[in-house]
Design an enzyme around this catalytic site. Structure first.
Site, PDB file in Angstrom:
ATOM      1  N   LYS A   1      -5.921  25.543  -4.107  1.00 30.90           N
ATOM      2  CA  LYS A   1      -7.137  25.309  -4.905  1.00 30.90           C
ATOM      3  C   LYS A   1      -6.730  24.517  -6.144  1.00 30.90           C
ATOM      4  O   LYS A   1      -6.190  25.066  -7.103  1.00 30.90           O
ATOM      5  CB  LYS A   1      -7.746  26.653  -5.300  1.00 30.90           C
ATOM      6  CG  LYS A   1      -9.249  26.669  -5.503  1.00 30.90           C
ATOM      7  CD  LYS A   1      -9.782  25.726  -6.563  1.00 30.90           C
ATOM      8  CE  LYS A   1      -9.610  26.222  -7.966  1.00 30.90           C
ATOM      9  NZ  LYS A   1     -10.048  25.237  -8.995  1.00 30.90           N
TER      10      LYS A   1
ATOM     11  N   CYS B   1       3.024  21.477 -20.271  1.00 31.75           N
ATOM     12  CA  CYS B   1       3.305  22.868 -20.658  1.00 31.75           C
ATOM     13  C   CYS B   1       4.593  22.964 -21.466  1.00 31.75           C
ATOM     14  O   CYS B   1       4.746  23.842 -22.299  1.00 31.75           O
ATOM     15  CB  CYS B   1       3.352  23.771 -19.436  1.00 31.75           C
ATOM     16  SG  CYS B   1       4.451  23.171 -18.148  1.00 31.75           S
TER      17      CYS B   1
ATOM     18  N   GLU C   1      -1.178  27.045 -28.212  1.00 32.27           N
ATOM     19  CA  GLU C   1      -0.920  25.853 -27.388  1.00 32.27           C
ATOM     20  C   GLU C   1      -2.122  24.919 -27.521  1.00 32.27           C
ATOM     21  O   GLU C   1      -3.236  25.260 -27.109  1.00 32.27           O
ATOM     22  CB  GLU C   1      -0.740  26.300 -25.930  1.00 32.27           C
ATOM     23  CG  GLU C   1      -0.229  25.203 -25.039  1.00 32.27           C
ATOM     24  CD  GLU C   1      -0.122  25.646 -23.585  1.00 32.27           C
ATOM     25  OE1 GLU C   1      -1.026  26.356 -23.112  1.00 32.27           O
ATOM     26  OE2 GLU C   1       0.854  25.258 -22.922  1.00 32.27           O
TER      27      GLU C   1
ATOM     28  N   GLU D   1       2.742  30.614 -14.199  1.00 33.68           N
ATOM     29  CA  GLU D   1       3.337  29.696 -15.191  1.00 33.68           C
ATOM     30  C   GLU D   1       2.226  29.360 -16.161  1.00 33.68           C
ATOM     31  O   GLU D   1       1.268  28.684 -15.815  1.00 33.68           O
ATOM     32  CB  GLU D   1       3.882  28.448 -14.489  1.00 33.68           C
ATOM     33  CG  GLU D   1       5.000  27.795 -15.269  1.00 33.68           C
ATOM     34  CD  GLU D   1       4.523  26.763 -16.246  1.00 33.68           C
ATOM     35  OE1 GLU D   1       3.821  27.156 -17.218  1.00 33.68           O
ATOM     36  OE2 GLU D   1       4.834  25.581 -16.057  1.00 33.68           O
TER      37      GLU D   1
HETATM   38  P1  NDP Z   1      -7.274  27.031 -16.394  1.00 36.37           P
HETATM   39  O1  NDP Z   1      -6.235  28.044 -16.555  1.00 36.37           O
HETATM   40  O2  NDP Z   1      -8.684  27.420 -16.579  1.00 36.37           O
HETATM   41  O3  NDP Z   1      -7.182  26.319 -14.952  1.00 36.37           O
HETATM   42  C1  NDP Z   1      -6.065  26.307 -14.110  1.00 36.37           C
HETATM   43  C2  NDP Z   1      -6.513  26.526 -12.679  1.00 36.37           C
HETATM   44  O4  NDP Z   1      -7.082  27.827 -12.528  1.00 36.37           O
HETATM   45  C3  NDP Z   1      -7.605  25.562 -12.244  1.00 36.37           C
HETATM   46  O5  NDP Z   1      -7.443  25.235 -10.877  1.00 36.37           O
HETATM   47  C4  NDP Z   1      -8.849  26.404 -12.434  1.00 36.37           C
HETATM   48  O6  NDP Z   1      -9.931  25.964 -11.675  1.00 36.37           O
HETATM   49  C5  NDP Z   1      -8.377  27.733 -11.941  1.00 36.37           C
HETATM   50  N1  NDP Z   1      -9.184  28.871 -12.353  1.00 36.37           N
HETATM   51  C6  NDP Z   1      -9.993  29.003 -13.433  1.00 36.37           C
HETATM   52  N2  NDP Z   1     -10.557  30.235 -13.457  1.00 36.37           N
HETATM   53  C7  NDP Z   1     -10.107  30.889 -12.359  1.00 36.37           C
HETATM   54  C8  NDP Z   1     -10.313  32.187 -11.824  1.00 36.37           C
HETATM   55  N3  NDP Z   1     -11.105  33.084 -12.419  1.00 36.37           N
HETATM   56  N4  NDP Z   1      -9.684  32.515 -10.680  1.00 36.37           N
HETATM   57  C9  NDP Z   1      -8.875  31.659 -10.059  1.00 36.37           C
HETATM   58  N5  NDP Z   1      -8.645  30.400 -10.513  1.00 36.37           N
HETATM   59  C10 NDP Z   1      -9.237  30.028 -11.658  1.00 36.37           C
HETATM   60  O7  NDP Z   1      -6.898  25.856 -17.293  1.00 36.37           O
HETATM   61  P2  NDP Z   1      -7.867  24.872 -18.018  1.00 36.37           P
HETATM   62  O8  NDP Z   1      -7.963  23.714 -17.154  1.00 36.37           O
HETATM   63  O9  NDP Z   1      -9.164  25.446 -18.462  1.00 36.37           O
HETATM   64  O10 NDP Z   1      -7.039  24.680 -19.317  1.00 36.37           O
HETATM   65  C11 NDP Z   1      -7.054  25.695 -20.304  1.00 36.37           C
HETATM   66  C12 NDP Z   1      -5.800  25.678 -21.069  1.00 36.37           C
HETATM   67  O11 NDP Z   1      -4.743  26.072 -20.221  1.00 36.37           O
HETATM   68  C13 NDP Z   1      -5.376  24.311 -21.547  1.00 36.37           C
HETATM   69  O12 NDP Z   1      -6.022  23.926 -22.702  1.00 36.37           O
HETATM   70  C14 NDP Z   1      -3.919  24.535 -21.719  1.00 36.37           C
HETATM   71  O13 NDP Z   1      -3.663  25.150 -22.951  1.00 36.37           O
HETATM   72  C15 NDP Z   1      -3.568  25.473 -20.614  1.00 36.37           C
HETATM   73  N6  NDP Z   1      -2.980  24.813 -19.457  1.00 36.37           N
HETATM   74  C16 NDP Z   1      -1.706  25.103 -19.154  1.00 36.37           C
HETATM   75  C17 NDP Z   1      -1.097  24.473 -18.108  1.00 36.37           C
HETATM   76  C18 NDP Z   1       0.305  24.739 -17.753  1.00 36.37           C
HETATM   77  O14 NDP Z   1       0.966  23.879 -17.192  1.00 36.37           O
HETATM   78  N7  NDP Z   1       0.815  25.909 -17.984  1.00 36.37           N
HETATM   79  C19 NDP Z   1      -1.781  23.485 -17.300  1.00 36.37           C
HETATM   80  C20 NDP Z   1      -3.157  23.298 -17.660  1.00 36.37           C
HETATM   81  C21 NDP Z   1      -3.716  23.959 -18.702  1.00 36.37           C
HETATM   82  P3  NDP Z   1     -10.973  24.884 -12.276  1.00 36.37           P
HETATM   83  O15 NDP Z   1     -10.214  23.930 -13.095  1.00 36.37           O
HETATM   84  O16 NDP Z   1     -11.477  24.294 -11.043  1.00 36.37           O
HETATM   85  O17 NDP Z   1     -11.964  25.677 -13.035  1.00 36.37           O
END
Ligand code: NDP
Length: 527
Positions: free
Chosen positions: A212, A321, A422, A287
């Site tokens: 996903k 990240c 972050e 992660e």
């Molecule tokens: P999210 O944590 O919301 O998204 C990451 C993934 O999780 C996406 O595929 C998202 O789907 C999915 N997701 C969201 N809600 C659920 C749920 N309840 N159950 C299962 N899967 C879910 O990251 P964001 O894109 O909103 O970013 C938020 C913050 O996260 C950023 O500002 C940043 O600080 C951090 N981040 C960290 C990353 C890393 O590498 N560690 C990478 C990206 C973000 P969908 O996007 O389709 O809603």
């Protein structure tokens, strides 16, 4: 994520058209990516077949450089994810995929790596258009992903288990088996790369999976899924559901037929997934990002340290990240260092990822830029001082995109939100230190623990500080590189488990102890 490998921006199939603000590099025409304006799309891949969402819904995928519609994909929901889980379960339970020898699975991974290289340019362009990163960064991603597939191709079949020392008359061995059906949830910043860290070891170990991707950047995930099919991975082993986190993603962490969840993304979502997965006691790998210190001692070459600090903070516009977003600079060089850092940050070319010489592309979405802007405003409110950036670019050609200029904050204190949270954008904070001990204290003063850097020409000091920092990766006199063979993951709230390296394969294997009594005789336990 790898910094430093830079190639010339010369490509035969891309043309730079000066002054044209319409997208002039387009996505390839493939059946799973419907053209803008389409009312239907078939980007779900379930049981070896591309198909539409059950509810028929679609989503527009935007180009972050100008807000135009790049493509249309299916907006899968719970029912589609349940279909995908059922397909992955059948493929696992049939035992067919598990019976494919590990050597053969390794050859499949090698084939995927070959196909990635065959389509390198196309994939780099797809990733650049979808995420906003530069095409050069897209190429680096494809090469890194290729290396990951090759690495796990090499590991497949190399470790069949071990004999265990046992008393006479007993044969004891430990063997490895796949975990089962794996749910893989990936973020928008490195859609292809983050998926490869999960998919390659999971395939090597004989698992089946449901992927996903982030709802806003699904393009290269669909491409990689297509390549796994072309390489010969059987139907049902790799399944894809495009759609939102709450609708298409959440069922993965709740469903009893999913054995493992591997998630990369934000802390808040990670907590939700962990809570949901606890109901069925799934294996879990998380992660969750970091706020990564980059410590600069005064004995370094200033020019080099500033150069690396810029790349660490602003590569992929800081949406990394492991970005070096928290500089900790010795008092003796603080002023000279920050003056030079600000001068070079102001000179960075911000623009479309498809334009030559651009270093920082747009942020991934309007919503994400608004979050970054709110974090910057909070930093100013807290008393930190901006010496570069802190604004959108002035260039009217960029007005429709989600751009933000590289931003440097000084006068920062460890207690500030801008230092602790972050931001995930092109924003770096600078704190001061006087002693080695203070530097270590500051470097460890975070709830996260993903990565950190230390710059010094004193070898012993470099090793001392690296040993004292509580982060999963430490770079001495560098920032950013990683290898497929070295484990990646976080201490503290940066997550659970490790990706890459042998431990990255272990995440997808169960260890089973098989004990055989060679000559059972009555032992008169009772009667
Ligand atoms: P999210 O944590 O919301 O998204 C990451 C993934 O999780 C996406 O595929 C998202 O789907 C999915 N997701 C969201 N809600 C659920 C749920 N309840 N159950 C299962 N899967 C879910 O990251 P964001 O894109 O909103 O970013 C938020 C913050 O996260 C950023 O500002 C940043 O600080 C951090 N981040 C960290 C990353 C890393 O590498 N560690 C990478 C990206 C973000 P969908 O996007 O389709 O809603």
């Amino acid at each position: 994520m790898r910094l430093g490998r830079v190639e010339s921006f010369v490509s035969t199939n891309l043309g730079h058209v000066a002054g044209v603000s319409e997208p002039y590099v387009t996505l390839p025409s493939v059946p799973y990516l419907a053209p803008p304006g389409s009312a239907t799309a078939g980007s779900l891949y379930i049981d070896g077949r591309w198909r539409e969402a059950r509810n028929g819904r679609v989503r527009e995928i935007l180009n972050p450089a100008d807000g135009s519609v790049l493509t249309i994909v299916s907006e899968g929901g719970r029912a589609d994810t349940e279909d995908a889980i059922a397909a992955a379960r059948r493929a696992f339970d049939s035992g067919e995929w598990r019976r494919v020898s590990e050597d053969e699975r390794g050859r499949l991974l090698d084939r995927i790596a070959d196909l990635l290289q065959r389509d390198r340019e196309e994939i780099a362009v797809m990733e650049s258009l979808d995420t906003g990163k530069t095409i050069e960064e897209g190429r680096i991603d494809v090469d890194d992903v290729t290396d990951v597939f090759r690495y796990y191709a090499g590991l497949a079949g190399k470790d069949a288990g071990r004999l265990v020392s046992a008393p006479e008359g007993v044969h004891s061995k430990v063997v490895y088996e796949p975990v089962g059906v794996c749910g893989m949830i990936t973020p928008w910043n490195y859609p292809l790369l983050q998926l490869s860290w999960k998919m390659a070891p999971a395939l090597a170990a004989g698992n089946t999976m449901v992927v996903k991707p982030s709802e806003i950047t699904p393009v290269t995930t669909a491409k990689l899924v297509e390549l796994t099919t072309e390489a010969g991975v059987p139907a049902g082993v790799v399944n894809l559901v495009t759609g939102s986190g709450p609708d298409a993603g959440a069922p993965l962490s709740e469903h009893p037929d999913v054995d493992l969840i591997s998630f990369t993304g934000g802390l808040a979502t990670g907590r939700r997934i962990m809570a949901a997965a606890s109901e069925t006691v799934k294996k879990i790998a998380l992660e969750l990002g970091g706020k990564n210190p980059n410590i600069i001692f005064p004995d370094v070459d200033l020019d080099t340290a500033v150069d690396y600090a810029l790349a660490a903070a602003f590569f992929h516009s800081g949406q990394v990240c492991s970005a070096g977003a928290r500089l900790i600079v010795h008092n003796d060089i603080h002023d000279a260092f920050t003056t030079e850092l600000a001068r070079r940050a102001e000179a960075i070319r911000v623009g479309r990822g498809q334009d030559q010489d651009v270093r920082c592309g747009p942020l991934v979405s309007a919503e994400h830029r608004a979050k970054v802007e709110a974090a910057v405003a909070r930093g100013v409110e807290e008393g930190a001082r901006i010496i570069a950036g802190g604004r959108r670019p002035d260039d009217p050609d960029l007005a429709q995109g989600y751009f933000y200029r590289p931003t440097v904050f000084v006068d920062c204190e460890r207690s500030m939100d801008i230092v602790q949270d972050e931001v995930f954008g092109p924003v770096v904070t600078v704190e001061r230190f006087e002693t080695e001990r203070q530097a270590i204290e500051l470097g460890n003063d975070t709830d996260y623990g993903l990565s950190g850097g230390v710059w010094t020409n004193d070898t012993a000091r470099g090793e001392r500080v690296a040993a004292a920092l509580r982060h999963g990766t430490i770079w001495i006199n560098d920032f950013g590189p990683y290898f497929p063979g070295a484990e990646w993951g976080g201490y503290g709230r940066s997550g659970i488990g490790r990706e890459l390296g042998p431990a990255g394969l272990d995440e997808y294997r169960e260890a089973k102890h098989v004990y055989r009594n060679l000559a059972p005789e009555p032992q008169r336990w009772f009667g």
